[in-house]
Design a protein around this motif. Structure first.
Motif, short mmCIF file in Angstrom:
data_model
loop_
_atom_site.label_atom_id
_atom_site.label_comp_id
_atom_site.label_asym_id
_atom_site.label_seq_id
_atom_site.Cartn_x
_atom_site.Cartn_y
_atom_site.Cartn_z
N TYR A 291 0.84 -1.19 0.00
CA TYR A 291 0.00 0.00 0.00
C TYR A 291 0.88 1.25 0.00
CZ TYR A 291 -4.55 -2.16 0.85
OH TYR A 291 -5.72 -2.85 0.71
N PRO A 292 0.51 2.24 -0.78
CA PRO A 292 1.15 3.55 -0.61
C PRO A 292 0.59 4.18 0.65
CG PRO A 292 -0.66 3.78 -2.13
CD PRO A 292 -0.61 2.31 -1.76
N LYS A 293 1.16 5.28 1.07
CA LYS A 293 0.55 6.02 2.16
C LYS A 293 -0.79 6.59 1.68
CE LYS A 293 4.77 7.29 4.60
NZ LYS A 293 5.61 8.40 5.11
N LEU A 294 -1.81 6.40 2.48
CA LEU A 294 -3.14 6.86 2.11
C LEU A 294 -3.37 8.28 2.58
CD1 LEU A 294 -5.04 3.54 2.94
CD2 LEU A 294 -4.14 4.31 0.74
N ASP A 295 -2.39 9.11 2.28
CA ASP A 295 -2.45 10.56 2.50
C ASP A 295 -1.39 11.16 1.59
OD1 ASP A 295 -0.01 10.12 3.75
OD2 ASP A 295 -0.76 10.49 5.78
N PHE A 296 -0.94 12.39 1.87
CA PHE A 296 0.04 13.03 1.00
C PHE A 296 1.34 13.33 1.73
CE2 PHE A 296 -3.93 14.01 -1.30
CZ PHE A 296 -3.61 13.41 -2.49
N SER A 297 1.71 12.50 2.71
CA SER A 297 3.01 12.66 3.37
C SER A 297 4.10 12.05 2.49
CB SER A 297 2.98 12.02 4.75
OG SER A 297 2.61 10.65 4.65
N THR A 298 5.36 12.07 2.97
CA THR A 298 6.49 11.59 2.17
C THR A 298 6.20 10.22 1.57
OG1 THR A 298 8.04 12.77 3.60
CG2 THR A 298 8.95 11.03 2.21
N PRO A 299 6.26 10.07 0.25
CA PRO A 299 5.96 8.77 -0.37
C PRO A 299 6.90 7.68 0.13
CG PRO A 299 6.02 10.52 -2.03
CD PRO A 299 6.54 11.12 -0.76
N LYS A 300 6.38 6.47 0.25
CA LYS A 300 7.22 5.35 0.67
C LYS A 300 8.35 5.12 -0.33
CE LYS A 300 3.71 2.75 3.27
NZ LYS A 300 2.98 1.47 3.40
N ALA A 301 8.09 5.37 -1.61
CA ALA A 301 9.13 5.20 -2.62
C ALA A 301 10.33 6.09 -2.33
CB ALA A 301 8.57 5.50 -4.01
N THR A 302 10.07 7.32 -1.90
CA THR A 302 11.17 8.23 -1.56
C THR A 302 11.90 7.75 -0.32
OG1 THR A 302 9.91 10.06 -2.52
CG2 THR A 302 11.76 10.64 -1.10
N GLU A 303 11.15 7.24 0.65
CA GLU A 303 11.78 6.76 1.89
C GLU A 303 12.72 5.59 1.63
OE1 GLU A 303 8.35 7.99 5.13
OE2 GLU A 303 8.40 5.96 4.35
N LEU A 304 12.46 4.81 0.59
CA LEU A 304 13.35 3.69 0.27
C LEU A 304 14.78 4.16 -0.01
CD1 LEU A 304 11.14 1.49 -2.10
CD2 LEU A 304 11.63 1.12 0.32
N LEU A 305 14.93 5.41 -0.45
CA LEU A 305 16.26 5.90 -0.80
C LEU A 305 17.17 6.06 0.40
CD1 LEU A 305 15.28 8.59 -3.47
CD2 LEU A 305 15.95 6.21 -3.83
N THR A 306 16.61 6.00 1.62
CA THR A 306 17.46 6.10 2.81
C THR A 306 18.25 4.81 3.04
OG1 THR A 306 15.70 5.34 4.29
CG2 THR A 306 15.83 7.70 3.85
N PHE A 307 17.86 3.73 2.36
CA PHE A 307 18.56 2.46 2.52
C PHE A 307 19.57 2.28 1.39
CE2 PHE A 307 14.31 1.92 4.31
CZ PHE A 307 14.61 1.49 5.60
#
Length: 740
Positions: A291-307
């Protein structure tokens, strides 16, 4: 003749007349465009009464500011509803007054109803002018008037809160009413406790893998996978899907694609759910089975870049592990929303965009965001010809952009169709159909699983149109597949379906069901579009909650012509709180709460300068958009750039910061002019005492030639934490350093 005495003598009548004109014109326009409802009329009258209290006999400046704001949000509502089928939200209200966003949205086709905005602004300024000339004694609004407004408007709000909930929100609420209620509801709800433990358990169930169904085919015969993602296309655009859903419509937006789908025995998924708006969220859900985030906060796809590691659970990485060559190609530039970083991070071996496409002569043109659909598919054919010649099986994902606002279509199409969006869809229909015909002639269908879907749905007059996506599957074993696959599916199911088609083992992290299996039991699934949280519950009923936390349950599943479904009940009690607690559980970041966020958005990336920077969106050279910084944190930014080649005028660089696309209060250092061989570096901190949401970095470069972004790093940590390590020089400096 001096008109001033006449105006002073008749000032009261003139002010009342113009005020009625400005306040009631939106109600008239709304009724003409999409019809009236009882709740909508009451809401509009209540909003007009509130504006009247704020402006009547107020100082001219207050009148001008209030009525200009009123005029703009009313015009924005009309444009947004007609363009994408949704009303503005609180966050939209912040960024839709941003100059560059407005320029980007209006480029090419302009407002659909400019006369409405012009009439509103003319009436507003005329009212202000009469107020100046009449010179009555200004009166402050006063505590008594405020109390009177609350007493009068509260019953109206309670009526509209429960009345006519089945109507689309733009028929149900005036935009001012919606924005006020949306803000207060979020504040009240955020200060209430919910059952976190229950929500966590339910979220784990929703994100589990379900392969308990019966196979439609034993094992797929295809060798390759082609995923075609059409920007913003809805299930209502495809004839077969629309008719299967019982949705009557005189319009047939994509007749050619519909005809080819029937000719090629495509399997349709009529009940196909898109989980959210925004392309990057749709791609993440499609490709990573989550699931993506069901709002408009930082996308999970962008958060993956921290790894540092590639996300091995995502579909491209899993297919690469099984010997596929994996490729991503889109019509737009890759930098926006970090797709140049995200796509390699989830396993694509090659990631290409606008700059790598060379259509055949006469095959399409460039538009605002990139290549138009004809040009893009022309370049895609060339890419597929090369892939067909290699020995390895391949997985290719294509993403169009022509049907993204402000919509790209040739002038001949704009003249033939009543709106730019219908013209763009018709052009996509022709372009995609020609592309599929070429694939058929090349023999691609004989050894390739072709899936046509959408990243999001633009919406339509149906209440749930913004959650209605498409999924059409053309497989070598098409004779064994049904024309319509019953059951509810969504973005979250695509990755599992592809792997299940090939009977490949799946690593942990993939969720959902397989579209190549029949299931005896129903399922739960969620979405968030157009301000509505929707939950298909375990009983097979649809629960739909609006921005006021008022929920409605239907006895029909995730069918999209929802006004025909009987309403079972409404609720806004503990059950509603649980619904939103479940959403919060699914929205949990891929990061741990105490994780330090360390994004590397560029590392030796070459970027072409723009001869003239037109706006901050299409000309942005980096993809650091829509980030959230937690309360009590400090964000450290490190940027190093080398001018690879410039002309004598050099490279004029600028870094701008935005929150929800409006200029941020935080200001970066100015960047120096660079010439060939020169380097620069900046390091600065941004303190976030109350947190920041929707934060974006826009790097703009004007000139001729190219630069290399040696490093663009954004590190966020608690203020009490030690400083972040960095390889950049002068990490504590807040000024730009230049050297040759």
């Amino acid at each position: 003749m001096n008109p001033t005495p006449f105006i002073r003598h008749h000032s009261t009548q003139l002010i009342i007349s113009l005020l009625l004109f400005v306040l009631l014109l939106p109600l008239i326009i709304h009724g003409l465009l999409w019809g009236w409802s009882a709740a909508g009329v009451i809401s509009s009258l209540g909003s007009a009464a509130l504006i009247a209290l704020l402006t009547y006999r107020s100082p001219p400046l207050i009148i001008a500011l209030t009525l200009v704001f009123w005029s703009i949000i009313q015009s924005v509502t009309v444009e947004l509803v007609l363009a994408v089928g949704r009303m503005p939200s609180v966050t939209d209200a912040i960024y839709l007054v941003d100059r560059t966003m407005v320029q980007q949205s209006l480029q090419g086709n302009g407002l659909t109803h400019p006369a409405f905005l012009l009439a509103m602004l003319t009436g507003s300024l005329g009212l202000t002018g009469i107020r100046l000339l009449s010179r009555p004694t200004p009166r402050s609004l006063g505590f008594r008037n405020i109390c009177l407004a609350v007493i009068l408007l509260s019953p109206l709000h309670m009526i509209t809160r429960q009345w006519d909930l089945a109507a689309p929100p733009w028929k149900q609420y005036d935009i001012l009413h919606k924005l006020v209620v949306e803000t207060t509801s979020k504040y009240i709800f955020n200060n209430q406790t919910t059952d976190i433990a229950w929500a966590s358990v339910q979220a784990r169930k929703l994100t589990s893998l379900d392969l308990q169904g019966t196979r439609l085919i034993n094992q797929g015969k295809a060798r390759n996978v082609l995923l075609i993602v059409l920007e913003g296309i809805s299930g209502a655009d495809i004839d077969q899907i629309r008719e299967h859903q019982g949705y009557p419509s005189d319009q047939k937006p994509m007749p050619q694609l519909s005809a080819l789908a029937q000719e090629y025995d495509a399997m349709h998924i009529p009940d196909f759910v898109v989980h959210n708006h925004q392309t990057i969220r749709g791609l993440y859900s499609l490709l990573c089975g989550d699931y993506p985030k069901l709002d408009f906060s930082t996308p999970k796809a962008t958060e993956l870049l921290t790894f540092k590691e590639i996300r091995t659970s995502c579909l491209p990485a899993q297919l690469a592990n099984y010997g596929f060559s994996t490729h991503f190609l889109q019509a737009a530039e890759l930098a926006f929303m970090s797709k140049d970083k995200v796509m390699p991070h989830i396993g694509f071996e090659t990631t290409r965009g606008r700059e790598s496409i060379t259509p055949l002569p006469g095959e399409g043109d460039e538009i605002t965001w990139g290549w138009d659909d004809k040009a893009f598919f022309s370049g895609s054919i060339q890419a597929i010809q090369q892939l067909q010649e290699q020995e390895r099986p391949w997985f290719l994902t294509l993403l169009t952009v022509g049907t993204h606002q402000p919509y790209g279509a040739p002038q001949s199409y704009l003249e033939r169709y009543p709106s730019p969006i219908l013209a763009a869809i018709a052009f996509l229909d022709e372009s995609a159909s020609h592309f599929l015909t070429q694939l058929k002639e090349m023999g691609v269908f004989e050894n390739t699983l072709v899936i046509i879907t959408s990243d999001e749905a633009r919406g339509n007059e149906l209440r749930m149109g913004s959650a209605w996506g498409i999924s059409m599957i053309i497989a070598p074993e098409h004779e064994e597949l049904p024309a319509f696959k019953e059951g509810v599916y969504g973005h979250i199911d695509l990755a599992a379906s592809v792997l299940d088609y090939f009977s490949l083992p799946m690593t942990p992290g993939i969720s959902g069901r397989s579209m190549f299996r029949n299931y005896d039991q129903g399922r739960e699934i969620l979405s968030y579009t157009n301000g509505f949280n929707r939950h298909l519950n375990s009983a097979g009923n649809l629960e739909e909650c609006n921005f006021q936390r008022v929920c409605r349950e239907y006895d029909q599943g995730y069918r999209f012509n929802i006004p025909q479904a009987p309403e079972l009940r409404r609720f806004s009690d503990t059950k509603a709180k649980k619904q939103f607690a479940l959403v919060e559980a699914l929205n949990r970041s891929v990061l741990q709460p105490d994780d330090e966020q360390n994004f590397l958005f560029a590392n030796g990336d070459i970027r072409q300068l723009k001869p003239t920077v037109m706006n901050d969106w299409t000309d942005n050279l980096i993809g650091a958009q829509y980030l959230d910084f937690g309360k009590g944190t400090r964000t450290s930014v490190s940027l190093r750039i080398t001018a690879v080649q410039t002309d004598n005028q050099g490279a004029a660089l600028k870094l701008s910061l935005k929150e929800f696309d409006k200029d941020s209060s935080a200001q970066p250092p100015e960047l120096p002019l660079l010439h060939t061989g020169e380097e620069m570096s900046i390091n600065f901190d941004i303190d976030n005492p109350t947190g920041r949401r929707g934060f974006s970095f826009h790097l703009l470069g004007e000139g001729y030639g190219e630069i290399q972004i040696d490093e663009f790093r954004v590190n966020t940590r608690p203020i009490t934490a030690p400083p972040a390590a960095t390889n950049a020089p002068d990490a504590t400096s807040s000024h730009a350093k230049k050297r040759t």
